[in-house]
Design a protein around this motif. Structure first.
Motif, short mmCIF file in Angstrom:
data_model
loop_
_atom_site.label_atom_id
_atom_site.label_comp_id
_atom_site.label_asym_id
_atom_site.label_seq_id
_atom_site.Cartn_x
_atom_site.Cartn_y
_atom_site.Cartn_z
N ARG A 294 81.14 61.41 47.30
CA ARG A 294 81.05 60.87 45.82
C ARG A 294 82.10 59.38 45.18
O ARG A 294 80.91 58.31 45.31
CB ARG A 294 82.02 61.45 44.82
CG ARG A 294 81.91 60.89 43.87
CD ARG A 294 83.21 61.84 42.69
NE ARG A 294 84.25 61.73 43.29
CZ ARG A 294 85.59 62.76 41.87
NH1 ARG A 294 84.84 63.61 41.46
NH2 ARG A 294 86.70 62.59 43.42
N SER B 290 83.85 65.52 48.15
CA SER B 290 84.97 63.69 47.51
C SER B 290 84.44 62.45 48.17
O SER B 290 84.26 61.49 47.66
CB SER B 290 86.32 63.70 47.36
OG SER B 290 86.83 65.11 46.34
N ASN C 264 78.87 66.22 40.70
CA ASN C 264 80.16 65.28 41.06
C ASN C 264 80.02 64.38 42.36
O ASN C 264 81.06 63.06 42.00
CB ASN C 264 81.01 66.42 42.05
CG ASN C 264 81.86 66.82 40.49
OD1 ASN C 264 82.74 66.83 40.49
ND2 ASN C 264 81.91 69.29 40.99
N LEU D 21 87.77 67.41 41.71
CA LEU D 21 86.18 67.78 41.01
C LEU D 21 86.38 67.94 39.65
O LEU D 21 87.10 69.21 39.08
CB LEU D 21 85.78 68.65 42.59
CG LEU D 21 85.64 68.33 43.42
CD1 LEU D 21 84.89 69.65 44.26
CD2 LEU D 21 84.96 66.96 43.60
N PHE D 22 85.08 67.90 39.14
CA PHE D 22 84.80 68.24 38.06
C PHE D 22 84.09 69.49 37.89
O PHE D 22 83.36 69.82 38.36
CB PHE D 22 84.40 66.94 36.92
CG PHE D 22 84.29 66.00 36.75
CD1 PHE D 22 85.32 65.47 36.14
CD2 PHE D 22 84.61 64.74 37.98
CE1 PHE D 22 86.36 64.50 35.90
CE2 PHE D 22 85.38 63.43 37.47
CZ PHE D 22 86.34 63.61 36.76
N PHE E 138 78.51 61.15 40.20
CA PHE E 138 79.79 60.91 38.87
C PHE E 138 79.59 59.50 38.48
O PHE E 138 79.61 58.97 37.03
CB PHE E 138 81.09 60.94 39.32
CG PHE E 138 82.54 61.03 38.50
CD1 PHE E 138 82.14 61.50 37.35
CD2 PHE E 138 82.68 59.28 38.80
CE1 PHE E 138 83.18 60.65 36.42
CE2 PHE E 138 83.83 59.82 37.76
CZ PHE E 138 84.57 60.28 36.30
N LYS F 30 85.96 70.50 49.89
CA LYS F 30 85.87 69.54 47.96
C LYS F 30 86.73 68.29 48.65
O LYS F 30 86.18 67.21 47.97
CB LYS F 30 87.23 69.89 47.32
CG LYS F 30 87.33 71.35 46.39
CD LYS F 30 88.70 71.63 45.84
CE LYS F 30 89.44 72.53 46.56
NZ LYS F 30 90.85 72.23 45.36
N GLY G 158 87.43 72.08 41.61
CA GLY G 158 86.64 73.09 42.26
C GLY G 158 87.04 73.62 42.86
O GLY G 158 87.14 73.86 44.71
#
Length: 598
Positions: free
Chosen positions: A486, A483, A430, A422-423, A433, A479, A471
């Protein structure tokens, strides 16, 4: 000078700015020749008592005009030369970043993050310095120095000019020697800086592990040792650099001595005047900067040479993934694995052997097996992180995947890897993204499908919560679910879960899988997992062991076979049942205890 040859493409591209900048430097050099002439003539007029107020006023106006012109021209060359060199930094950074993003994983496995960062910062700055200050130093040194010596020879005395130049060859020899030493020293200094970058990056990324294990003191000592090494290597470079100024001043001092001795002798014999001798010594004073600039030039150019070689080494690295393609458009249809053998670069043993099965379009396929059985390797080959030897090993719509343009191939997949990166931005950014302009309703919908929406609402700032580096502020399960959201929000034709539910409990896993089944009907889904319950609903289940397929079929077929899948499924079901019973017993005991207390 090698770096200039390597950068000739840039100088050719920006030749107009550089040529104009050099003309401006020439103009400054010529204007600077005027004041010593004025000083010499004024002294001679004073000596002969012929200086008048009118003449003095004219000389003062000339000096004032020269000062104003010098101010304007020096501003101009800075804009032209330094401004243009900034373009080089931009171009090199973009090229280097494009190189990084196009390379296969093996490239990053062989290089450390800190070293790659050093290439994009320190090394590019050093090369940019060669194209900016480096051009200035050598041009100013040659133009100013040459113009001063020619003017001295023409307007004063050519014999005296030759005499004061006698120490100059010594300067050329010594500065050239110092330059070679600096090149070697700077390469070592840059390599040490890269190691310091590596250590800093790894220490910050792994700070939780370091603190948990009580390794802070040892980590600080390691950092101090590396930092000391950087200082020592840069100190050696500084020691060599420090030799330039004393050497130059020694040579200039020798030229002053020769000028005063020989000049006095010539005045005694009426060969030159006192004003001409003062003009000569003034010009010698003006030679200090061109000679210092020559020393600076060797410093800058050797740094640029060393850094350009480091950058070129990266840029010349061949990508192990061939990006050439022969098929236009996006792939569609069934995905077929027909792999005889695959081994990772530099590996002795194959990672996969005799892997053959087909993923029909619109179906869900589960891939299970022990740790290191080859599940993730299959998926990495599918998205072309690596390539097999034979093009026909993996086909998409009966066409080898390497025949498609790689960006079109990868656009088909929504990939949730094992390592959920994760950014360090908000949860919302996130999830969105792939499309930062995504509407909030779609973001919330993706979060609901991945069963993270309620968790996000419990955070004080909701979707605007900053997740921290990689993250760090979220749990492992959170997390994973961010993801998944995303990947889901892209609504890809093929959704890949690479053991992406390992950190969530069985109930959460069931909710997510049910949501995916309902939401993604008619689309292809690939799930690798250690829990058999995650794939029991799949249209096809592939069982892998030691890099090969040992079983495949539906859940019912594999249960009838009573092989590895059946054994693992039974043991996991028994374990889950025992866990539920223990939870029930604990709950009952807790209720009884509360009742007694009441």
């Amino acid at each position: 000078m090698k770096v200039f040859m390597n950068l000739k493409w840039f100088f050719k591209q920006e030749k107009a700015e550089y040529l104009l900048g050099l003309l401006v430097l020439l103009g400054i050099a010529l204007i600077q020749l005027v004041p010593p002439q004025i000083i010499g003539k004024t002294i001679d007029l004073i000596g002969t008592k012929k200086l008048t107020g009118h003449t003095l006023l004219i000389y003062m106006l000339i000096l004032g005009g020269a000062a104003i012109m010098t101010y304007i021209l020096r501003y101009t060359w800075r804009v032209l030369i330094f401004g243009t060199s900034n373009k080089l930094g931009k171009i090199l950074r973009n090229r280097l970043y494009e190189k990084y993003t196009s390379m296969s994983p093996s490239f990053f496995q062989q290089r450390r993050t800190g070293d790659l960062m050093a290439h994009a910062t320190n090394d590019i700055n050093a090369v940019q310095g060669a194209a900016g200050p480096g051009i200035l130093m050598i041009s100013d040194s040659l133009i100013t120095g040459t113009s001063i010596l020619i003017t001295m020879a023409i307007t004063v005395n050519w014999k005296l000019t030759l005499i004061v130049m006698l120490p100059m060859p010594i300067l050329v020899i010594l500065t050239s020697y110092y330059g070679r030493l600096m090149s070697k020293g700077f390469k070592k200094a840059q390599a040490a800086f890269s190691r310091l970058n590596d250590k800093t990056q790894e220490s910050i990324a792994g700070i939780k592990v370091t603190k948990t294990m009580g390794y802070e003191k040892s980590d600080q000592k390691d950092f101090k040792d590396i930092s000391d090494d950087v200082v020592q290597k840069n100190l050696k470079v500084a020691q060599i650099d420090a030799l330039f100024d004393p050497t130059i001043m020694l040579v200039i001092g020798a030229s002053y001595f020769l000028a005063m001795v020989c000049g006095s002798f010539m005045i005694f014999h009426n060969t030159i005047s006192l004003g001409q001798l003062i003009t000569t010594t003034t010009y010698l004073g003006m030679l200090v900067w061109p000679l210092l600039a020559l020393g600076f030039f060797f410093n800058i150019i050797q740094r640029g040479n060393a850094s350009y070689e480091r950058i070129s080494e990266i840029m010349d690295t061949q990508n192990e993934i061939d990006t050439a393609y022969s098929v236009e458009g996006f792939p569609s249809g069934n995905i077929t694995f027909n792999i005889e053998s695959f081994r990772f670069p530099n590996a002795e043993q194959p990672a996969l052997t005799d892997v053959r099965f087909t993923i029909e379009e619109g179906t869900t396929v589960g891939i299970v097996g022990r740790t290191s059985s080859g599940k993730s390797t299959l998926l990495r080959l599918l998205v072309r992180e690596f390539d097999t030897k034979r093009p026909e090993d993996i086909t998409y719509g009966d066409i080898p995947i390497r025949d498609y343009e790689i960006r079109h191939l990868r656009a088909m997949f929504g990939y949730v890897p094992q390592d959920n990166f994760l950014f360090s931005t908000t949860i919302k950014e996130n999830i969105a993204f792939a499309d930062p302009a995504m509407e909030e309703e779609n973001i919330a919908r993706a979060a609901q499908l991945s069963y993270i929406h309620n968790d996000i609402l419990d955070f004080p700032k909701g979707y605007q919560t900053i997740v921290g580096e990689r993250g760090v502020s979220l749990s492992g399960g959170q997390k994973q679910r961010v993801s998944i959201a995303r990947a889901v929000i892209q609504n890809p034709p093929v959704l890949i879960f690479d053991d992406s539910l390992s950190a969530v409990d069985a109930d959460t896993e069931e909710h997510i899988l049910n949501n995916m089944q309902n939401e993604r009907q008619g689309k292809t889904n690939i799930i690798t997992a250690h829990r058999m319950s995650a794939v029991s609903h799949a249209d096809l289940i592939v069982v892998m062991d030691e890099g090969t397929v040992v079983e495949q079929g539906t859940h019912e077929e594999l249960m009838r076979n009573q092989g590895w899948y059946w054994q693992t499924y039974q043991s996991q079901q028994l374990r889950d049942e025992l866990t539920r019973n223990l939870d029930d017993i604990t709950q009952v005991e807790g209720d009884d205890s509360n009742a007694e207390n009441k």
